[in-house]
Design an enzyme around this catalytic site. Structure first.
Site, PDB file in Angstrom:
ATOM      1  N   ASP A  16      55.674  66.960 -12.227  1.00 22.93           N
ATOM      2  CA  ASP A  16      55.594  65.680 -11.546  1.00 22.93           C
ATOM      3  C   ASP A  16      56.987  65.384 -10.979  1.00 22.93           C
ATOM      4  O   ASP A  16      57.972  66.004 -11.379  1.00 22.93           O
ATOM      5  CB  ASP A  16      55.137  64.629 -12.567  1.00 22.93           C
ATOM      6  CG  ASP A  16      55.265  63.224 -12.056  1.00 22.93           C
ATOM      7  OD1 ASP A  16      54.790  62.962 -10.940  1.00 22.93           O
ATOM      8  OD2 ASP A  16      55.842  62.377 -12.778  1.00 22.93           O
ATOM      9  N   PHE A  17      57.075  64.435 -10.060  1.00 19.29           N
ATOM     10  CA  PHE A  17      58.383  64.137  -9.469  1.00 19.29           C
ATOM     11  C   PHE A  17      59.010  62.854 -10.049  1.00 19.29           C
ATOM     12  O   PHE A  17      59.953  62.922 -10.826  1.00 19.29           O
ATOM     13  CB  PHE A  17      58.271  64.048  -7.936  1.00 19.29           C
ATOM     14  CG  PHE A  17      59.595  63.807  -7.276  1.00 19.29           C
ATOM     15  CD1 PHE A  17      60.522  64.835  -7.163  1.00 19.29           C
ATOM     16  CD2 PHE A  17      59.937  62.551  -6.812  1.00 19.29           C
ATOM     17  CE1 PHE A  17      61.773  64.611  -6.596  1.00 19.29           C
ATOM     18  CE2 PHE A  17      61.182  62.309  -6.243  1.00 19.29           C
ATOM     19  CZ  PHE A  17      62.099  63.344  -6.130  1.00 19.29           C
ATOM     20  N   ASP A  18      58.434  61.698  -9.709  1.00 21.00           N
ATOM     21  CA  ASP A  18      59.040  60.420 -10.129  1.00 21.00           C
ATOM     22  C   ASP A  18      58.923  60.228 -11.642  1.00 21.00           C
ATOM     23  O   ASP A  18      57.832  60.336 -12.206  1.00 21.00           O
ATOM     24  CB  ASP A  18      58.362  59.251  -9.414  1.00 21.00           C
ATOM     25  CG  ASP A  18      58.637  59.245  -7.930  1.00 21.00           C
ATOM     26  OD1 ASP A  18      59.684  58.706  -7.538  1.00 21.00           O
ATOM     27  OD2 ASP A  18      57.828  59.810  -7.173  1.00 21.00           O
TER      28      ASP A  18
ATOM     29  N   ASP B 153      55.033  62.039 -16.464  1.00 22.95           N
ATOM     30  CA  ASP B 153      55.378  60.827 -17.227  1.00 22.95           C
ATOM     31  C   ASP B 153      54.358  59.710 -17.150  1.00 22.95           C
ATOM     32  O   ASP B 153      54.571  58.658 -17.743  1.00 22.95           O
ATOM     33  CB  ASP B 153      56.716  60.264 -16.718  1.00 22.95           C
ATOM     34  CG  ASP B 153      56.563  59.580 -15.380  1.00 22.95           C
ATOM     35  OD1 ASP B 153      55.901  60.167 -14.495  1.00 22.95           O
ATOM     36  OD2 ASP B 153      57.061  58.456 -15.219  1.00 22.95           O
TER      37      ASP B 153
HETATM   38 MG   LIG Z   1      55.683  60.307 -12.421  1.00 27.62          MG
END
Ligand SMILES: [Mg+2]
Length: 271
Positions: A35-37, A217
């Protein structure tokens, strides 16, 4: 989107270490999906400012250059957006997996494509309706939309939620779905398709003896954890609330520690 279907909190990654090593030692290669953010990039007030930490960018670059490892970024951001924020991966999935770039090919979920005009209209209506709410931002990601309220005064947040719900109901009817994220509301086509499905598609291209790892997350990462566990490894960043991931780390800084280990030590464990 999809709630965890297990009730157990993920264990600290260091307590899962024997299993992590065993998973990799049994494999011939590694597929690492990120995932990124909140995972590679710390969450920031303005999502436009989100950047991977330097160590995460370095680790991803190393992994991308490692022949035994395939690296994918799987984000809720639009594909064009997330691609500009992190270099190296050979695979990017945007809009929670509704669009997927592999090699030179980009594929878009056909049903999501059909709904793009409605998302466009919805975002335009939301923008007008929420214009008077301080710091509220509507992002049109073409296949999905996001209402960002991280910087909205807390007294105004219930109004943002209520207006968004009402407008999604009236513009979307039963074709669009609203789902929560971290200080955001996501609006997308009402489809049984999420990050976990994108991970399945990507994993199907890898040899069967590949260890599949997913790090994320947020709520939308739960379907991906469910896809990779228990044969592979799901790592949740942050809280220890119940999750389909079996392991957790504290922060994007700890993600960098893990990815650095993957790129150095772990590849030597492979069969
Ligand atoms: Mg995220």
């Amino acid at each position: 989107m999809e709630a965890p279907d297990t009730a157990s909190p993920p264990q600290p990654l260091e307590e899962q270490w024997p299993r992590v090593r065993a998973t990799i030692a049994d494999a011939t290669g590694i597929l690492v999906c990120l995932d990124f953010d909140g995972t590679l990039a710390p969450i920031v007030e303005d999502p436009d400012d989100a950047m991977p930490t330097e160590r995460n960018q370095e680790a991803v670059t190393t992994l991308a250059d490692t022949p035994e490892v395939t690296t994918a970024v799987v984000s809720g951001r639009a594909l064009s957006d997330v691609r500009e924020r992190i270099d190296g991966p050979s695979i990017y999935a945007g809009n929670h997996g509704l669009e997927l770039a592999r090699g030179g090919d980009v594929t878009v979920h056909p049903v999501a494509r059909e709904h793009a005009a409605r998302i466009e209209r919805l975002c335009a209506v939301l923008e007008v309706a929420l214009a008077s709410v301080p710091n509220c931002r509507v992002e049109n990601k073409r296949l999905t939309g996001t209402v960002h309220f991280r910087a909205v005064p807390s007294a105004a947040v219930p109004t943002v939620r209520r207006l968004t719900h009402d407008i999604v109901d009236s513009v979307g009817g039963d074709t669009l779905e609203l789902s929560p994220g971290k200080q955001i509301l996501e609006i997308g086509p009402d489809l049984a398709w999420g990050k976990g499905d994108a991970v399945k598609v990507v994993a199907a291209d890898e040899p069967s003896e590949t260890a599949v790892i997913y790090v994320g997350d947020d709520v939308t990462d739960e379907s991906a954890f469910r896809t990779v566990e228990p044969d592979g490894l799901g790592i949740r960043v942050g809280s220890d609330e119940p999750s389909n991931a079996s392991a957790r780390v504290e922060s994007p800084a700890a993600v960098a520690d893990f990815l650095s280990w993957l790129g150095s030590t772990a590849v030597d464990l492979l069969e």
